[in-house]
Design a protein around this motif. Sequence first.
Motif, PDB file in Angstrom:
ATOM      1  N   THR A   1       0.849  -1.239  -0.014  1.00 35.03           N
ATOM      2  CA  THR A   1       0.092  -0.048  -0.028  1.00 35.03           C
ATOM      3  C   THR A   1       0.853   1.226   0.042  1.00 35.03           C
ATOM      4  OG1 THR A   1      -0.021   0.258   2.463  1.00 35.03           O
ATOM      5  CG2 THR A   1      -1.961  -1.127   1.427  1.00 35.03           C
ATOM      6  N   ALA A   2       0.325   2.245  -0.436  1.00 33.72           N
ATOM      7  CA  ALA A   2       0.963   3.307  -0.402  1.00 33.72           C
ATOM      8  C   ALA A   2       1.332   3.984   0.862  1.00 33.72           C
ATOM      9  CB  ALA A   2       0.282   4.550  -1.394  1.00 33.72           C
TER      10      ALA A   2
ATOM     11  N   ARG B   1      -3.423  -5.458  -1.175  1.00 31.59           N
ATOM     12  CA  ARG B   1      -2.961  -4.960  -2.607  1.00 31.59           C
ATOM     13  C   ARG B   1      -4.152  -4.205  -3.214  1.00 31.59           C
ATOM     14  NH1 ARG B   1       1.620  -7.866  -3.524  1.00 31.59           N
ATOM     15  NH2 ARG B   1       1.773  -9.965  -2.638  1.00 31.59           N
ATOM     16  N   SER B   2      -5.225  -4.421  -2.863  1.00 29.67           N
ATOM     17  CA  SER B   2      -6.324  -3.552  -3.435  1.00 29.67           C
ATOM     18  C   SER B   2      -6.923  -2.481  -2.650  1.00 29.67           C
ATOM     19  CB  SER B   2      -7.287  -4.463  -3.894  1.00 29.67           C
ATOM     20  OG  SER B   2      -8.123  -5.172  -2.706  1.00 29.67           O
ATOM     21  N   VAL B   3      -6.203  -2.005  -1.418  1.00 24.03           N
ATOM     22  CA  VAL B   3      -6.478  -1.050  -0.673  1.00 24.03           C
ATOM     23  C   VAL B   3      -6.228   0.192  -1.256  1.00 24.03           C
ATOM     24  CG1 VAL B   3      -6.314  -0.033   1.652  1.00 24.03           C
ATOM     25  CG2 VAL B   3      -6.914  -2.598   1.472  1.00 24.03           C
ATOM     26  N   PRO B   4      -7.048   1.108  -1.421  1.00 27.91           N
ATOM     27  CA  PRO B   4      -6.571   2.536  -2.002  1.00 27.91           C
ATOM     28  C   PRO B   4      -5.845   3.468  -1.213  1.00 27.91           C
ATOM     29  CG  PRO B   4      -8.835   2.411  -1.814  1.00 27.91           C
ATOM     30  CD  PRO B   4      -8.296   1.180  -1.470  1.00 27.91           C
ATOM     31  N   ASP B   5      -5.352   4.520  -1.462  1.00 28.91           N
ATOM     32  CA  ASP B   5      -4.833   5.559  -0.487  1.00 28.91           C
ATOM     33  C   ASP B   5      -5.773   6.261   0.011  1.00 28.91           C
ATOM     34  OD1 ASP B   5      -3.032   7.251   0.778  1.00 28.91           O
ATOM     35  OD2 ASP B   5      -1.696   7.399  -1.026  1.00 28.91           O
TER      36      ASP B   5
ATOM     37  N   GLY C   1     -11.830   1.283   0.278  1.00 22.20           N
ATOM     38  CA  GLY C   1     -10.744   1.152   1.402  1.00 22.20           C
ATOM     39  C   GLY C   1     -11.297   0.834   2.799  1.00 22.20           C
ATOM     40  N   LEU C   2     -12.515   1.426   3.107  1.00 23.84           N
ATOM     41  CA  LEU C   2     -13.222   1.169   4.430  1.00 23.84           C
ATOM     42  C   LEU C   2     -13.793  -0.182   4.511  1.00 23.84           C
ATOM     43  CD1 LEU C   2     -14.464   4.698   5.030  1.00 23.84           C
ATOM     44  CD2 LEU C   2     -12.385   3.649   6.105  1.00 23.84           C
ATOM     45  N   ALA C   3     -14.340  -0.622   3.456  1.00 24.47           N
ATOM     46  CA  ALA C   3     -15.155  -1.909   3.373  1.00 24.47           C
ATOM     47  C   ALA C   3     -13.765  -2.908   3.436  1.00 24.47           C
ATOM     48  CB  ALA C   3     -15.800  -2.110   1.896  1.00 24.47           C
ATOM     49  N   GLN C   4     -12.882  -2.799   2.985  1.00 26.12           N
ATOM     50  CA  GLN C   4     -11.815  -3.975   2.814  1.00 26.12           C
ATOM     51  C   GLN C   4     -11.151  -3.886   4.475  1.00 26.12           C
ATOM     52  OE1 GLN C   4      -9.816  -2.163  -0.440  1.00 26.12           O
ATOM     53  NE2 GLN C   4     -10.391  -4.052  -1.676  1.00 26.12           N
TER      54      GLN C   4
ATOM     55  N   SER D   1      -6.548   4.419   8.140  1.00 30.39           N
ATOM     56  CA  SER D   1      -5.538   4.370   7.287  1.00 30.39           C
ATOM     57  C   SER D   1      -4.182   4.007   7.842  1.00 30.39           C
ATOM     58  CB  SER D   1      -5.484   5.696   6.635  1.00 30.39           C
ATOM     59  OG  SER D   1      -4.403   5.768   5.789  1.00 30.39           O
ATOM     60  N   ALA D   2      -3.910   4.754   8.866  1.00 29.76           N
ATOM     61  CA  ALA D   2      -2.621   4.689   9.760  1.00 29.76           C
ATOM     62  C   ALA D   2      -2.601   3.142  10.226  1.00 29.76           C
ATOM     63  CB  ALA D   2      -2.505   5.463  11.037  1.00 29.76           C
ATOM     64  N   ALA D   3      -3.750   2.360  10.616  1.00 34.46           N
ATOM     65  CA  ALA D   3      -3.695   0.988  11.067  1.00 34.46           C
ATOM     66  C   ALA D   3      -3.436   0.240   9.772  1.00 34.46           C
ATOM     67  CB  ALA D   3      -5.260   0.644  11.668  1.00 34.46           C
ATOM     68  N   LEU D   4      -4.018   0.450   8.634  1.00 32.39           N
ATOM     69  CA  LEU D   4      -3.694  -0.506   7.377  1.00 32.39           C
ATOM     70  C   LEU D   4      -2.031  -0.144   7.230  1.00 32.39           C
ATOM     71  CD1 LEU D   4      -6.681   0.490   5.231  1.00 32.39           C
ATOM     72  CD2 LEU D   4      -6.451  -1.618   6.246  1.00 32.39           C
ATOM     73  N   ALA D   5      -1.553   0.756   7.267  1.00 27.47           N
ATOM     74  CA  ALA D   5      -0.163   1.017   7.138  1.00 27.47           C
ATOM     75  C   ALA D   5       0.682   0.234   8.037  1.00 27.47           C
ATOM     76  CB  ALA D   5       0.241   2.649   6.970  1.00 27.47           C
ATOM     77  N   GLU D   6       0.348   0.177   9.348  1.00 25.72           N
ATOM     78  CA  GLU D   6       0.914  -0.452  10.187  1.00 25.72           C
ATOM     79  C   GLU D   6       0.920  -2.058   9.862  1.00 25.72           C
ATOM     80  OE1 GLU D   6       3.825  -0.242  12.871  1.00 25.72           O
ATOM     81  OE2 GLU D   6       2.585   1.420  13.375  1.00 25.72           O
TER      82      GLU D   6
END
Length: 880
Positions: free
Chosen positions: A302-303, A348-352, A376-379, A557-562
């Motif tokens: 993810t970005a 891989r399919s989660v947007p920014d 993104g929120l659904a994923q 978003s921060a959680a997905l990045a972590e």
Amino acid sequence: MSAGTITPMMAQYLEIKSGYPDALLFYRMGDFYELFFDDAVAAAEALDIALTKRGKHDGADIPMCGVPVHAAEGYLLTLIRKGFRVAVGEQLETPAEAKKRGHKSVVKRDVVRLVTPGTLTEESLLEARRHNYLAAFAEVRDDHAMAWVDISTGAFHVMTLPLVRLGPELARLAPSELLVADGKEAEHRELEAEFNLALTPLARASFDSTGAEDRICKLFSVSSLDAFGNFTRAEISAMGALIEYLDMTQKGKLPLLRKPVKEAEARTVQIDAATRRNLELTHALTGGRAGTLLSVMDRTVTASGARLLERRISSPSRVLETVHARLDAVDFAYDNTRMSQDIRDHLRSVPDLERALSRLALDRGGPRDLAALRNGLAQAAQLNETLTQAKLPDLLRKAVDNLSGHDDLVALLEEALIAEPPLLVRDGGFIATGFREELDEVRVLRDEGRSVVAAMQKQFVADTGISSLKIKHNNVLGYFIDVTATHADKMLSPPLSDTFIHRQTTANQVRFTTVELSELETKILNAGNHAVELEKRLYASLRDAILEKAGEIGATSAALAEIDLACALAELARSENWVKPIVDNSRAFDIQGGRHPVVERALAQQSGAPFVANDCNLSADSDAAIWLLTGPNMAGKSTYLRQNALMALIAQMGSYVPARAAHIGLVSQLFSRVGASDDLARGRSTFMVEMVETAAILNQADDRALVILDEIGRGTATYDGLSIAWATLEHLHDVNRARALFATHYHEMTALAGKLDGVDNATVTVKEWEGEVIFLHEVKKGAADRSYGVQVAQLAGLPDAVIARARVVLEALEQGEREGGATQKTLIDDLPLFSTTPAPPPAPPRSSAVDDLMQTILPDELTPREALDLIYKLKEAAKE
């Protein structure tokens, strides 16, 4: 034309331009942005587009160039990269609206945005995997501070910063633009070139801490800053200056900033600009990302995960609890391979989400940003369901808890939006059918007007009993009901006359209308525009619904990045055979089988050759905390130095390390003086650059620092260089008491190992074979017996005559040193420097029985039995 006969349009242009003298003005003219006068000349050259002219001003042609609105982003990026600022002047009304004010009225225009390097938000103008920081440096009396923000993600940070630390922090953050108080830019001008940033002066009033505090409180709708922490006046000044600049450049549409986070120097490993450059952490010495530690470690999908990785590499932690928490997260992903792979496939399919949210907040977003947040929120919710029951370490548990809570918003967006919306709101068609009944009706009228009219005609036939009744259309009457003259009396008599209104009678036809038909006509004619307007209103309501949840979305978003980063580092460790380090509060530094990750990757890609791993033990309980490393050039000393510095950094960012085992006591500072070049801009020679960097190390390194030094003193006379290197090593040992690797060609320094308890000798081994040197790249205890410089020169391809001559000179010098009687000058005088006799040709390579036998072999003709016999013959020949 003269000033008195200037056209209204040009008068408007000049008035707008006067407010932005330091920026190129993009003046909207229909489907083009046009530039005039000096702006046009500069832009045409920078963009390599045609320069034309339009009209005259003060008797001279007006230079003009233009770029299409639909392609403007690409031109903007080029101009920003070439150091320009761009004021975007838009049309604030349509030509039709302007005409209502008078036939010759000029369309209202004004600047809606000032585009600068630090205020980019468009997806096409930014690197998805890197932050784009805007920073401000403030001075209040003797206090200094720097604040920085990425308006594309909302990240907002501030820290107290002594002036001496400004350079290292700019190297860490790599901002695109730095704001300083007006009049201070001259003091910081050298930062522009050194850190490749735009230096922007801002009015001193913007840095006033009292006004700054009011701006911050107003932005976050709080009465005081106490809820955010205790800030110094300098920190408040820097944050206020950022907000003022954003308000000015965004014309009142402030980005969606998170609450300011106060950072402390003591929480991260201090790494100066020279060390970052030498270690090539995020930017290669040759420029770009290839060949950096970041490029080798980046397995994120993810970005936002990639941006988090860059932050971690740039700012390794020196807080033990933080390091352990990050390592535990990687450990979990490493041990649970299947789950980790499933998570990565999902991500891989989660947007920014961060940048989509920021664009919406600045009103630069579109339907695709709405869809990105929906998806993104659904994923994220699905990922939450997958991981809720897992036994997660604390860091991942907190991340997973932040993935949920968006069900209502996701449901709204899924109901409202089609699967693949268009890019722009004005394109329309992004609201799903069934979401709003009014919009559905308008679309039917727009798309199926004829069928609607036919259905109404059918209804009128039934109501009147006149089968020949038709609904027709012309440019004069619009829609009308047409019947033959024979049915006129019936239509004109009650009860039909109560509904059908007479409009026109011709020789053979009578024409009517109804209130319902008139309303339908209006709806059909306006249906297209009405549909777009309805979708715009619905877009605005959906955007508002998202922005109400901005804080929660930012946390998701921060959680997905972590989660992404933990899984990515685990994948890296598995594929590259990295190991979990022991990190504690000791003074240990014990690396077993360490490798340089970037060099190892390059070797694998270029030749497939394995990297030679090496140990390094600078622990307090070992023989020495400083190793004096000797060995020839090309043997791998610099690589060895760098790999051990990287080992500490990688461990403290919270990752596995490229080694067989590693035990690292927390490192507070990382210093590297490896490689140098002239700094012509400041009038510094290579030696001066080296001395400045060495001075910074000796003046700043504490007893928890890790220092790597390479070839100190080589840029000056031999005895000067030796004395400087000698004194530097003594200072590191006696005063700094740091862990260090010190590489040198001054073999005289190896004597220090016997004089200083904390110093030990190590060497990079080589093997000499028939006058040639073979590099083994192995580090072992002990000192090198010679430099092998002539052999390295031979490998480099110097002419044979030069190599032979060098051997003669070297032998004479070494003989004089051994005998101790003759001075160097006498020895040089005795050498036949001007002899007319040429140096003897190099001896031809000696052949052996093995070589002779090898020349006779034809591999393609050998049978297996002959090949076996040949092996025995070669073995016998080798004995001879």
